[in-house]
Design a protein around this motif. Structure first.
Motif, PDB file in Angstrom:
ATOM      1  N   UNK A   1       0.828  -1.210   0.000  1.00 29.09           N
ATOM      2  CA  UNK A   1       0.000   0.000   0.000  1.00 29.09           C
ATOM      3  C   UNK A   1       0.860   1.256   0.000  1.00 29.09           C
ATOM      4  N   UNK A   2       1.901   1.284   0.815  1.00 24.84           N
ATOM      5  CA  UNK A   2       2.805   2.445   0.858  1.00 24.84           C
ATOM      6  C   UNK A   2       3.513   2.622  -0.477  1.00 24.84           C
ATOM      7  N   UNK A   3       3.949   1.504  -1.081  1.00 20.07           N
ATOM      8  CA  UNK A   3       4.648   1.583  -2.375  1.00 20.07           C
ATOM      9  C   UNK A   3       3.721   2.160  -3.442  1.00 20.07           C
ATOM     10  N   UNK A   4       2.512   1.616  -3.547  1.00 19.42           N
ATOM     11  CA  UNK A   4       1.586   2.088  -4.575  1.00 19.42           C
ATOM     12  C   UNK A   4       1.139   3.532  -4.325  1.00 19.42           C
ATOM     13  N   UNK A   5       1.006   3.925  -3.070  1.00 20.91           N
ATOM     14  CA  UNK A   5       0.661   5.304  -2.742  1.00 20.91           C
ATOM     15  C   UNK A   5       1.795   6.239  -3.165  1.00 20.91           C
ATOM     16  N   UNK A   6       3.038   5.822  -2.920  1.00 22.16           N
ATOM     17  CA  UNK A   6       4.197   6.633  -3.309  1.00 22.16           C
ATOM     18  C   UNK A   6       4.282   6.769  -4.829  1.00 22.16           C
ATOM     19  N   UNK A   7       4.029   5.683  -5.546  1.00 20.89           N
ATOM     20  CA  UNK A   7       4.048   5.734  -7.016  1.00 20.89           C
ATOM     21  C   UNK A   7       2.939   6.661  -7.515  1.00 20.89           C
TER      22      UNK A   7
ATOM     23  N   UNK B   1       1.635   9.219  -6.011  1.00 24.52           N
ATOM     24  CA  UNK B   1       1.982  10.613  -5.703  1.00 24.52           C
ATOM     25  C   UNK B   1       3.146  11.106  -6.547  1.00 24.52           C
ATOM     26  N   UNK B   2       3.873  10.183  -7.193  1.00 20.34           N
ATOM     27  CA  UNK B   2       5.045  10.567  -7.988  1.00 20.34           C
ATOM     28  C   UNK B   2       6.308  10.686  -7.140  1.00 20.34           C
ATOM     29  N   UNK B   3       6.345  10.038  -5.978  1.00 20.72           N
ATOM     30  CA  UNK B   3       7.482  10.097  -5.064  1.00 20.72           C
ATOM     31  C   UNK B   3       8.332   8.835  -5.239  1.00 20.72           C
ATOM     32  N   UNK B   4       9.319   8.894  -6.125  1.00 20.12           N
ATOM     33  CA  UNK B   4      10.149   7.733  -6.451  1.00 20.12           C
ATOM     34  C   UNK B   4      11.012   7.314  -5.263  1.00 20.12           C
ATOM     35  N   UNK B   5      11.543   8.274  -4.519  1.00 20.39           N
ATOM     36  CA  UNK B   5      12.412   7.940  -3.388  1.00 20.39           C
ATOM     37  C   UNK B   5      11.665   7.133  -2.330  1.00 20.39           C
ATOM     38  N   UNK B   6      10.470   7.539  -2.013  1.00 21.57           N
ATOM     39  CA  UNK B   6       9.664   6.810  -1.032  1.00 21.57           C
ATOM     40  C   UNK B   6       9.276   5.424  -1.570  1.00 21.57           C
ATOM     41  N   UNK B   7       8.942   5.358  -2.864  1.00 19.45           N
ATOM     42  CA  UNK B   7       8.586   4.065  -3.471  1.00 19.45           C
ATOM     43  C   UNK B   7       9.777   3.108  -3.434  1.00 19.45           C
ATOM     44  N   UNK B   8      10.977   3.602  -3.745  1.00 23.88           N
ATOM     45  CA  UNK B   8      12.176   2.766  -3.694  1.00 23.88           C
ATOM     46  C   UNK B   8      12.480   2.328  -2.264  1.00 23.88           C
ATOM     47  N   UNK B   9      12.150   3.149  -1.299  1.00 21.21           N
ATOM     48  CA  UNK B   9      12.372   2.811   0.104  1.00 21.21           C
ATOM     49  C   UNK B   9      11.523   1.637   0.570  1.00 21.21           C
ATOM     50  N   UNK B  10      10.403   1.391  -0.082  1.00 23.82           N
ATOM     51  CA  UNK B  10       9.533   0.274   0.289  1.00 23.82           C
ATOM     52  C   UNK B  10       9.985  -1.046  -0.314  1.00 23.82           C
ATOM     53  N   UNK B  11      10.889  -1.021  -1.278  1.00 22.60           N
ATOM     54  CA  UNK B  11      11.379  -2.256  -1.896  1.00 22.60           C
ATOM     55  C   UNK B  11      12.450  -2.879  -1.013  1.00 22.60           C
ATOM     56  N   UNK B  12      12.523  -4.196  -1.010  1.00 20.83           N
ATOM     57  CA  UNK B  12      13.451  -4.886  -0.106  1.00 20.83           C
ATOM     58  C   UNK B  12      14.905  -4.646  -0.477  1.00 20.83           C
ATOM     59  N   UNK B  13      15.235  -4.676  -1.762  1.00 18.33           N
ATOM     60  CA  UNK B  13      16.619  -4.451  -2.185  1.00 18.33           C
ATOM     61  C   UNK B  13      16.609  -3.611  -3.462  1.00 18.33           C
ATOM     62  N   UNK B  14      16.480  -2.315  -3.279  1.00 18.73           N
ATOM     63  CA  UNK B  14      16.356  -1.414  -4.421  1.00 18.73           C
ATOM     64  C   UNK B  14      17.693  -1.143  -5.096  1.00 18.73           C
TER      65      UNK B  14
ATOM     66  N   UNK C   1      11.305  10.464 -10.067  1.00 21.24           N
ATOM     67  CA  UNK C   1      10.232  11.441  -9.857  1.00 21.24           C
ATOM     68  C   UNK C   1       9.712  11.971 -11.183  1.00 21.24           C
ATOM     69  N   UNK C   2      10.613  12.273 -12.116  1.00 21.34           N
ATOM     70  CA  UNK C   2      10.212  12.825 -13.418  1.00 21.34           C
ATOM     71  C   UNK C   2       9.390  11.812 -14.207  1.00 21.34           C
ATOM     72  N   UNK C   3       9.829  10.546 -14.218  1.00 22.84           N
ATOM     73  CA  UNK C   3       9.104   9.504 -14.979  1.00 22.84           C
ATOM     74  C   UNK C   3       7.719   9.259 -14.359  1.00 22.84           C
ATOM     75  N   UNK C   4       7.625   9.293 -13.029  1.00 26.94           N
ATOM     76  CA  UNK C   4       6.350   9.061 -12.385  1.00 26.94           C
ATOM     77  C   UNK C   4       5.387  10.232 -12.610  1.00 26.94           C
ATOM     78  N   UNK C   5       5.891  11.446 -12.604  1.00 25.38           N
ATOM     79  CA  UNK C   5       5.013  12.620 -12.826  1.00 25.38           C
ATOM     80  C   UNK C   5       4.546  12.669 -14.270  1.00 25.38           C
ATOM     81  N   UNK C   6       5.371  12.184 -15.186  1.00 26.10           N
ATOM     82  CA  UNK C   6       4.992  12.201 -16.610  1.00 26.10           C
ATOM     83  C   UNK C   6       3.949  11.118 -16.929  1.00 26.10           C
ATOM     84  N   UNK C   7       3.837  10.113 -16.122  1.00 28.44           N
ATOM     85  CA  UNK C   7       2.901   9.026 -16.443  1.00 28.44           C
ATOM     86  C   UNK C   7       1.511   9.244 -15.950  1.00 28.44           C
TER      87      UNK C   7
END
Length: 114
Positions: free
Chosen positions: A77-83, A85-98, A108-114
């Protein structure tokens, strides 16, 4: 002196097991056998203890599994919420081994453009 006195004129103690004949003296002492009811009680007690142990292990495993599912659901849920919102750093923080992932599309740029 009577036949009941032992050496030194002392009478034998009543708690001593004195064989009546030489044949009885040659026989080994009889051991008490454990009866059928005692064995049934012992087996029943072992079954009860085993059932209690199985129940404790099952409840503990179930609790751990529920906790792991809840933690995984919260992380997703946190990962999908971060994606969203366009917050790549927070989304990467939820992954086990980013550190081993290709981050080309998770910026951030790729997420905001999508």
């Amino acid at each position: 002196m009577s036949d009941e006195t032992g050496a030194g004129g002392q009478s034998p103690r009543p708690d001593e097991d004195i064989p009546a004949t030489r044949a009885e003296a040659a026989l080994p002492a009889r051991r008490r056998r454990v009866g059928r009811r005692a064995w049934i009680g012992i087996v029943a007690a072992l079954v009860v203890v085993a059932a209690i142990l199985v129940t404790v292990v099952a409840v503990t495993a179930s609790t751990r599994a529920q906790t792991a599912r809840a933690e995984a659901a919260a992380s997703v849920t946190k990962y999908l919420t971060s994606v969203a919102r366009g917050d790549a750093r927070s989304a990467l923080g939820e992954l086990s081994d980013a550190s081993k992932l290709d981050r080309t599309l998770l910026t951030d740029a790729a997420l905001k453009a999508s």
